[in-house]
Scaffold this active site. Sequence first.
Site, PDB file in Angstrom:
ATOM      1  N   ASP A 166      -1.721  -4.245   9.743  1.00  0.00           N
ATOM      2  CA  ASP A 166      -3.087  -4.511   9.303  1.00  0.00           C
ATOM      3  C   ASP A 166      -3.963  -3.464   9.955  1.00  0.00           C
ATOM      4  O   ASP A 166      -3.968  -3.305  11.175  1.00  0.00           O
ATOM      5  CB  ASP A 166      -3.554  -5.922   9.647  1.00  0.00           C
ATOM      6  CG  ASP A 166      -4.699  -6.322   8.720  1.00  0.00           C
ATOM      7  OD1 ASP A 166      -4.481  -6.346   7.486  1.00  0.00           O
ATOM      8  OD2 ASP A 166      -5.820  -6.551   9.203  1.00  0.00           O
ATOM      9  N   GLY A 175       0.290   4.393   0.296  1.00  0.00           N
ATOM     10  CA  GLY A 175       0.012   5.371   1.355  1.00  0.00           C
ATOM     11  C   GLY A 175       0.688   4.981   2.663  1.00  0.00           C
ATOM     12  O   GLY A 175       1.353   5.795   3.317  1.00  0.00           O
ATOM     13  N   LYS A 176       0.535   3.706   3.019  1.00  0.00           N
ATOM     14  CA  LYS A 176       1.204   3.209   4.231  1.00  0.00           C
ATOM     15  C   LYS A 176       2.716   3.323   4.088  1.00  0.00           C
ATOM     16  O   LYS A 176       3.414   3.747   5.023  1.00  0.00           O
ATOM     17  CB  LYS A 176       0.895   1.725   4.442  1.00  0.00           C
ATOM     18  CG  LYS A 176      -0.463   1.381   4.967  1.00  0.00           C
ATOM     19  CD  LYS A 176      -0.454  -0.132   5.263  1.00  0.00           C
ATOM     20  CE  LYS A 176      -1.822  -0.695   5.456  1.00  0.00           C
ATOM     21  NZ  LYS A 176      -1.794  -2.157   5.674  1.00  0.00           N
ATOM     22  N   ARG A 235      -1.550   4.685  13.186  1.00  0.00           N
ATOM     23  CA  ARG A 235      -0.280   4.018  12.836  1.00  0.00           C
ATOM     24  C   ARG A 235       0.843   4.485  13.756  1.00  0.00           C
ATOM     25  O   ARG A 235       1.646   3.696  14.253  1.00  0.00           O
ATOM     26  CB  ARG A 235       0.020   4.357  11.365  1.00  0.00           C
ATOM     27  CG  ARG A 235       1.107   3.545  10.706  1.00  0.00           C
ATOM     28  CD  ARG A 235       0.923   3.514   9.200  1.00  0.00           C
ATOM     29  NE  ARG A 235      -0.224   2.699   8.840  1.00  0.00           N
ATOM     30  CZ  ARG A 235      -1.369   3.193   8.345  1.00  0.00           C
ATOM     31  NH1 ARG A 235      -1.510   4.478   8.088  1.00  0.00           N
ATOM     32  NH2 ARG A 235      -2.376   2.373   8.089  1.00  0.00           N
ATOM     33  N   PHE A 267      -4.470   8.906   2.318  1.00  0.00           N
ATOM     34  CA  PHE A 267      -4.957   7.863   1.414  1.00  0.00           C
ATOM     35  C   PHE A 267      -6.220   7.252   2.020  1.00  0.00           C
ATOM     36  O   PHE A 267      -6.664   7.671   3.104  1.00  0.00           O
ATOM     37  CB  PHE A 267      -3.883   6.794   1.184  1.00  0.00           C
ATOM     38  CG  PHE A 267      -3.573   5.953   2.391  1.00  0.00           C
ATOM     39  CD1 PHE A 267      -2.712   6.412   3.375  1.00  0.00           C
ATOM     40  CD2 PHE A 267      -4.140   4.691   2.561  1.00  0.00           C
ATOM     41  CE1 PHE A 267      -2.426   5.645   4.504  1.00  0.00           C
ATOM     42  CE2 PHE A 267      -3.857   3.907   3.681  1.00  0.00           C
ATOM     43  CZ  PHE A 267      -3.005   4.392   4.646  1.00  0.00           C
ATOM     44  N   ASP A 298      -9.151   8.702   4.527  1.00  0.00           N
ATOM     45  CA  ASP A 298      -8.738   9.948   5.196  1.00  0.00           C
ATOM     46  C   ASP A 298      -9.645  11.147   4.916  1.00  0.00           C
ATOM     47  O   ASP A 298      -9.935  11.915   5.840  1.00  0.00           O
ATOM     48  CB  ASP A 298      -7.286  10.298   4.822  1.00  0.00           C
ATOM     49  CG  ASP A 298      -6.274   9.464   5.592  1.00  0.00           C
ATOM     50  OD1 ASP A 298      -6.647   8.882   6.624  1.00  0.00           O
ATOM     51  OD2 ASP A 298      -5.100   9.408   5.158  1.00  0.00           O
ATOM     52  N   ASN A 326       0.859  -1.185   0.000  1.00  0.00           N
ATOM     53  CA  ASN A 326       0.000   0.000   0.000  1.00  0.00           C
ATOM     54  C   ASN A 326       0.904   1.247   0.000  1.00  0.00           C
ATOM     55  O   ASN A 326       1.657   1.477   0.947  1.00  0.00           O
ATOM     56  CB  ASN A 326      -0.897  -0.059   1.246  1.00  0.00           C
ATOM     57  CG  ASN A 326      -1.807   1.129   1.355  1.00  0.00           C
ATOM     58  OD1 ASN A 326      -1.385   2.271   1.181  1.00  0.00           O
ATOM     59  ND2 ASN A 326      -3.066   0.872   1.658  1.00  0.00           N
TER      60      ASN A 326
HETATM   61  P1  ITT Z   1      -1.076  -4.229   2.626  1.00  0.00           P
HETATM   62  O1  ITT Z   1      -1.818  -5.458   3.094  1.00  0.00           O
HETATM   63  O2  ITT Z   1      -0.194  -4.482   1.447  1.00  0.00           O
HETATM   64  O3  ITT Z   1      -0.382  -3.521   3.749  1.00  0.00           O
HETATM   65  P2  ITT Z   1      -3.765  -3.115   2.304  1.00  0.00           P
HETATM   66  O4  ITT Z   1      -4.252  -1.779   1.822  1.00  0.00           O
HETATM   67  O5  ITT Z   1      -4.438  -4.331   1.738  1.00  0.00           O
HETATM   68  O6  ITT Z   1      -2.175  -3.165   2.061  1.00  0.00           O
HETATM   69  P3  ITT Z   1      -4.938  -3.632   4.904  1.00  0.00           P
HETATM   70  O7  ITT Z   1      -5.437  -4.978   4.578  1.00  0.00           O
HETATM   71  O8  ITT Z   1      -4.327  -3.398   6.251  1.00  0.00           O
HETATM   72  O9  ITT Z   1      -3.830  -3.155   3.866  1.00  0.00           O
HETATM   73  O10 ITT Z   1      -6.154  -2.608   4.679  1.00  0.00           O
HETATM   74  C1  ITT Z   1      -6.057  -1.342   5.206  1.00  0.00           C
HETATM   75  C2  ITT Z   1      -7.159  -0.466   4.610  1.00  0.00           C
HETATM   76  O11 ITT Z   1      -7.736   0.336   5.645  1.00  0.00           O
HETATM   77  C3  ITT Z   1      -6.553   0.517   3.609  1.00  0.00           C
HETATM   78  O12 ITT Z   1      -6.556  -0.006   2.297  1.00  0.00           O
HETATM   79  C4  ITT Z   1      -7.475   1.725   3.780  1.00  0.00           C
HETATM   80  O13 ITT Z   1      -8.644   1.544   3.036  1.00  0.00           O
HETATM   81  C5  ITT Z   1      -7.826   1.675   5.266  1.00  0.00           C
HETATM   82  N1  ITT Z   1      -6.845   2.458   6.063  1.00  0.00           N
HETATM   83  C6  ITT Z   1      -5.881   1.975   6.891  1.00  0.00           C
HETATM   84  N2  ITT Z   1      -5.138   2.961   7.391  1.00  0.00           N
HETATM   85  C7  ITT Z   1      -5.619   4.099   6.862  1.00  0.00           C
HETATM   86  C8  ITT Z   1      -5.252   5.445   6.966  1.00  0.00           C
HETATM   87  O14 ITT Z   1      -4.203   5.827   7.688  1.00  0.00           O
HETATM   88  N3  ITT Z   1      -5.965   6.346   6.287  1.00  0.00           N
HETATM   89  C9  ITT Z   1      -7.016   5.982   5.531  1.00  0.00           C
HETATM   90  N4  ITT Z   1      -7.409   4.730   5.343  1.00  0.00           N
HETATM   91  C10 ITT Z   1      -6.723   3.781   6.020  1.00  0.00           C
END
Ligand code: ITT
Length: 198
Positions: free
Chosen positions: A69, A11-12, A181, A152, A155, A9
């Site tokens: 996660d 954004g992360k 986070r 992302f 948000d 991801n």
């Molecule tokens: P990875 O598993 O590769 O890390 P992912 O996007 O699939 O990527 P997750 O399963 O943890 O990761 O899903 C997290 C989702 O939650 C993410 O796609 C966003 O939609 C939401 N999310 C998490 N943290 C966020 C943030 O800081 N700001 C906005 N949305 C967030």
Amino acid sequence: NQLLIATRNKGKAKEFEALFAKKGWSIKTLLDFPEIPDVDETGTTFEENALLKAETIAQTLNMVVLADDSGLKVDALGGQPGVYSARFAGEAKSDAANNAKLLHELTDVPDAERTAQFHCTLALAMPDKESLVVSGEVDGVILTIPRGDNGFGYDPLFYVPRLEKTMAELSGEEKNQNSHRSQALMQLEKVWDGWVNQ
Ligand code: ITT
């Protein structure tokens, strides 16, 4: 000091890069390893999925791995989308589609009942060591119209009353001082050294 963050991801990844740069660490993410397959997130809790990602990638690459996660828990939806936040509107993992679905699901829900939490669970793993797990949360309210261009995911719809801004109206630095986070990472820092040196 090589740490891999098990995420694709963007954004992360950007947030972790900034958070670890402060400590003088450079990190890598799975965006640097396109050949490694995605880990199936088959768990039903943030903890299960964070452990699954961290431990699978730690075994594959034989290194110290941190996995995140995270997701949005909306009270009026009984805690959904939760662990399904990335795929709320389907496998394409589209932020725009997810936000549209969230607004749709909350049509007619009055302001006072639009409370929510952003949740983040972090798992730290390396081969032959018991993993560490920590979590962080931030309280907010789901707006009816998106605000802000930063960040992302959800948000732009997640308003933080304490800061009087949405997460997408915060600068990258402000978000990293206030996010779920960064809360989780602060918890992790407290136990990190003891774990690495045990
Ligand atoms: P990875 O598993 O590769 O890390 P992912 O996007 O699939 O990527 P997750 O399963 O943890 O990761 O899903 C997290 C989702 O939650 C993410 O796609 C966003 O939609 C939401 N999310 C998490 N943290 C966020 C943030 O800081 N700001 C906005 N949305 C967030």
